[in-house]
Design an enzyme around this catalytic site. Structure first.
Site, PDB file in Angstrom:
ATOM      1  N   GLU A  87      -4.571  -7.134   2.308  1.00 54.83           N
ATOM      2  CA  GLU A  87      -5.553  -6.748   3.326  1.00 54.83           C
ATOM      3  C   GLU A  87      -5.288  -7.345   4.713  1.00 54.83           C
ATOM      4  OE1 GLU A  87      -9.024  -7.629   1.050  1.00 54.83           O
ATOM      5  OE2 GLU A  87      -8.690  -5.866  -0.209  1.00 54.83           O
TER       6      GLU A  87
ATOM      7  N   ASP B 121      -9.704 -13.270   7.119  1.00 52.24           N
ATOM      8  CA  ASP B 121     -10.319 -12.090   6.512  1.00 52.24           C
ATOM      9  C   ASP B 121     -11.365 -12.504   5.473  1.00 52.24           C
ATOM     10  OD1 ASP B 121     -10.959  -9.768   5.166  1.00 52.24           O
ATOM     11  OD2 ASP B 121      -8.903  -9.208   4.663  1.00 52.24           O
TER      12      ASP B 121
ATOM     13  N   ASP C  48      -8.875   1.369   1.349  1.00 53.54           N
ATOM     14  CA  ASP C  48      -9.358  -0.006   1.302  1.00 53.54           C
ATOM     15  C   ASP C  48     -10.409  -0.046   0.184  1.00 53.54           C
ATOM     16  OD1 ASP C  48     -10.670  -2.413   1.574  1.00 53.54           O
ATOM     17  OD2 ASP C  48     -11.338  -2.081   3.647  1.00 53.54           O
TER      18      ASP C  48
END
Lengths: 200, 617
Positions: free
Chosen positions: B169, B191, B8
């Site tokens: 994501e 998000d 990430d």
């Protein structure tokens, strides 16, 4: 499978319009599990390349077939032997019974463009929009209902007649949507950033 | 199949994870001190390039050469980002269309900075497994366009990583939730990270994760919250300490160190106020100390319009998915900024459902990246992920109008074919301009690249038939192929990315990529100890300038002696002594700090009384 395979064939379906959405989805997942690049990582490059092409084809075919209107547009294209989307499939045509009404709408839109919209004008445009949306829905119901059933029952000799009927209804629908878009734009100029290119 | 790690690459923090073969569950790989998060900060110092917490400590000391939030610059043009540059202490200049960072006279591209972070994570994972690793899944915001995705992949290559998949994501987060079988049905993933915002609507059933629609804003996140709070603090300081500032002719806004400290104070206050209702802030300056109470309501008033900006994309995504809020089975929160209570409240109001975050919003994306990596490695076969392209792809036609080839929210991979021809007799080259976006005019969309189709045999105008295939692969990245139909021969396609690096650039960057100071633990500890010493010295010098008169001459002499002792050892290699002297200096100034705090409090109380008197009169 190759690029020359049509979308119906991708899903192992006959060239008919009565398609069960649940079965189509199940088949879509099955084909995706077979061709999606996620499951091809250890395959040789040529194999990966082929799976990628097929996966893209499966996705496009699913997108086209799951939407009853897109399904008909595609069928018309297929029947006329046009391979790509080059050139618009149908030229928008005004429904004859609405010619006068649409002429008025266009005048109202011209006025609105020149001098803005007061509440009364806004209400009239909104009412027109609602009426045209209803008319458009009527055309879609004709397409996906009676005409689609006609196609599935037609003999090979009767098919060109149904295709012509499809084209007429699609042309009316395309025309109505253009006018509806113009009305929407006049009613909500701020919504411009969110144009979704209905016309292309 | 060799091992693939999941990364990430965040605006604020980055993480690396993998799926444990025995449990089948994803796990974060911590560093040798047990820290999961690697701050996405890179600092260029005389001692070498630092990354993570080491770089974070340089933020105030070396504002010009410490780069943070570089994700906001990835794949961006200078024009895109120029409005926010004045808030960044490092210098960003336009170069060949893209934004480049100037570090001590040399130009560094955003992918090169990200590569330093990726390399640190790669090495962290290699240490963990005791083997070399070359393949990674890297996450990006779902709303990233082609250029931003390309830039992320370039960063991987520069770091020596083969980025086998770019994954969105929110989709990654849904995979992590899905693995735990927490939710089935229609799910909204909200998000909000440090710099970007995404919302995705998914249909999850029987191991199939089908993204129905996605939307977002790649320039909206916690950084923007921090900025409005920082500017508010700056204004408040300038108003309250107008006289002090005027007397010394200090312009706080011009001082990068002060601005950096304010930004960090704003961020810290925001974080604290997510769990408590009120907090006090004390900031020592050269000639005064700023002291005030901040409430959660203050913060909420400041960030309200930013939180509001996330709701438009939420509605659009729902509309594109053909759903109403009541049709959703669950709403999931991802990203550190969803800890802000106002964000949770507004999301709940919008969807009419209490949003959930059972999995840590800071970790869940990395965990999902690991799951995707395991799928690619063949370790998980019962999960099928069907993602979409977030933006419509089109070509510019006559009059600058966009003709859409692939609409947004189309399941990827996907392709579109289009026929092109020539307009002049004997023409051998055709130019195509490919754009991404939802607007009707090409100039309002994001220019991706210009493609030059060459090698067309000279023919009368309109005769050649060039079939061009536009393919968006599973990474959301465009691939273009062209073929002249008559001859069947492939036309050569030359790509000129509008806001990206050309192949030669990337190769050069791989050659001379920065190896961050991969010092052993002892060296790193020494650097940290020195940094700590320097921080304490800076604070004490400032405090002494301001509060010298508050303490007795004896105490003053003691402090001066402790300052001298630390100054003498701070550049040596004797970590123990630096540490001891730092502690000693801290202790010597405890009393001074207390006195200064009291003085600040008194001043605050007095000014409050003055306010009250003004109000009652």
């Amino acid at each position: 499978m190759s690029q020359t395979v049509n979308y119906f064939e991708v899903f192992g379906l006959p060239r008919t319009l009565g398609i069960d959405a649940g079965q189509l989805q199940a088949k879509f997942y099955e084909l995706s599990r077979r061709y999606h690049p996620d499951f091809q990582q250890s395959a040789p490059p040529a194999e990966q390349e082929r799976a990628l092409t097929l996966s893209a084809l499966v996705n496009t075919a699913y997108r086209t077939l799951r939407d009853p209107i897109a399904r008909i547009e595609y069928l018309v294209r297929l029947e006329e032997g046009r391979d790509t989307r080059e050139g618009s499939a149908v030229k928008p045509a005004a429904p004859p019974e609405l010619l006068e009404e649409i002429f008025e709408v266009q005048e109202m839109l011209e006025d609105a463009k020149a001098s803005g919209l007061d509440d009364e004008g806004r209400n009239r445009l909104a009412a027109e929009r609602d009426r045209l949306v209803a008319r458009c829905r009527q055309e879609e119901e004709l397409l996906t209902g009676a005409l689609a059933a006609d196609w599935d029952e037609a003999s090979p000799a009767g098919r060109p007649r149904v295709v012509a009927a499809f084209k007429a209804a699609l042309a009316t629908r395309a025309y109505l949507r253009t006018v509806i878009d113009d009305l929407e734009a006049a009613l909500d100029p701020a919504g411009e950033t969110d144009v979704t290119h209905h016309r292309h | 199949m060799s091992r693939i790690i999941g990364i990430d690459l965040g605006t604020t923090n980055s993480l690396v994870a993998y799926v444990d073969d025995t449990t089948g569950l994803p796990r974060i790989i911590p560093d040798e001190r047990g820290r999961a998060l690697l701050p996405s900060i890179v600092s260029f110092t005389p001692a070498g390039v630092l990354v993570g917490d080491d770089a974070r400590r340089q933020l105030v000391r070396r504002p010009h050469s410490t780069v943070y939030s570089v994700k906001r610059l990835m794949g961006r043009s200078y024009e895109d980002v120029k409005d926010e540059l004045r808030y960044l202490p490092f210098s960003v200049k336009p170069a060949e269309g893209i934004a480049k960072i100037q570090i001590e006279g040399r130009e560094v591209t955003p992918p090169e900075i990200s590569a330093v972070v990726l390399r640190a994570l790669k090495e962290r994972a290699e240490k963990h497994f005791g083997e070399r690793l070359e393949k990674a899944v890297v996450t990006v915001p779902a709303y990233f366009n082609d250029s931003q995705r390309q830039a992320t992949r370039d960063a991987g290559r520069i770091a020596g990583l083969d980025v086998v998949r770019i994954v969105n994501e929110p989709t990654a987060a849904s995979l992590a939730y899905g693995l735990h079988r927490l939710y089935e049905g229609r799910i909204a993933v909200y998000d909000l990270g440090g710099g970007t915002f995404d919302v995705s609507i998914l249909h999850v059933k029987d191991g199939v994760f089908e993204v129905l629609a996605t939307n977002g804003d790649t320039h909206l996140g916690g950084d923007d919250f921090d900025r409005v709070i920082m500017l508010w603090l700056l204004e408040d300081i300038q108003a309250r300490h107008h006289a002090d500032l005027a007397r010394t002719c200090v312009n706080l806004a011009e001082d990068p160190e002060v601005m950096q400290e304010l930004r960090l104070a704003a961020e810290a206050a925001k974080v604290r106020l997510s769990s408590v209702e009120r907090t006090t802030l004390t900031l020592p300056f050269a000639d005064f100390t700023y002291h005030r109470e901040i409430t959660r309501a203050d913060i909420e008033r400041l960030i309200a319009s930013l939180v509001e900006k996330t709701l438009g994309p939420c509605r659009q995504a729902l509309k594109d998915a053909g759903l109403t809020p009541s049709a959703l089975d669950a709403v999931v929160l991802v990203g550190g900024s969803t800890r802000v209570p106002l964000v949770r409240r507004r999301v709940e109001e919008l969807y009419g459902k209490t949003p959930k975050s059972q999995l840590d919003p800071d970790l869940v994306v990395a965990l999902g990246a690991a799951v995707q990596a395991q799928i690619l490695a063949g370790g998980i076969t019962d999960m099928l992920l069907l993602d979409v392209t977030p933006l419509s792809l089109g070509i510019e036609t006559l009059g600058g109008i966009v003709s859409v080839l692939i609409p947004r929210n189309t399941t990827i991979p996907t392709s579109a074919r289009e026929m092109f021809t020539t307009s002049v007799d004997g023409q051998t080259i055709v130019d195509l301009h490919v754009v991404q976006g939802e607007r009707e005019l090409a100039k309002d969309c994001r220019s991706l690249a210009r493609f030059e189709l060459s090698g067309i045999d000279p023919m009368p105008a309109g005769m050649p038939k060039i079939e061009v295939t536009f393919l968006i692969d599973a990474n959301g990245i465009l691939v273009v192929n062209a073929r002249e139909q008559r001859s069947g021969k492939a036309a050569s396609v030359e790509v000129r990315p509008t806001y990206g690096l050309v192949e030669a650039d990337v190769e050069r960057m791989i050659e001379d990529s920065f190896t961050y100071a991969e010092a052993d633990v002892e060296t790193r500890l020494l650097i940290e100890t020195r940094n700590e010493a320097e921080t304490v010295l800076t604070h004490v010098e400032r405090a002494m300038r301001q509060g010298r008169e508050l303490v007795s001459p004896e105490e003053r002499a003691q402090i001066d002696a402790a300052v001298r002792a630390l100054s003498e050892v701070r550049d040596t290699d004797d970590r123990e002594r630096i540490h001891d002297c730092t502690i000693a200096l801290n202790r010597a100034t405890e009393h001074l700090a207390e006195l200064m705090m009291d003085a600040a409090l008194r001043a605050a109380v007095q000014s409050k009384r003055a306010d009250e008197i003004m109000e009652s009169s």
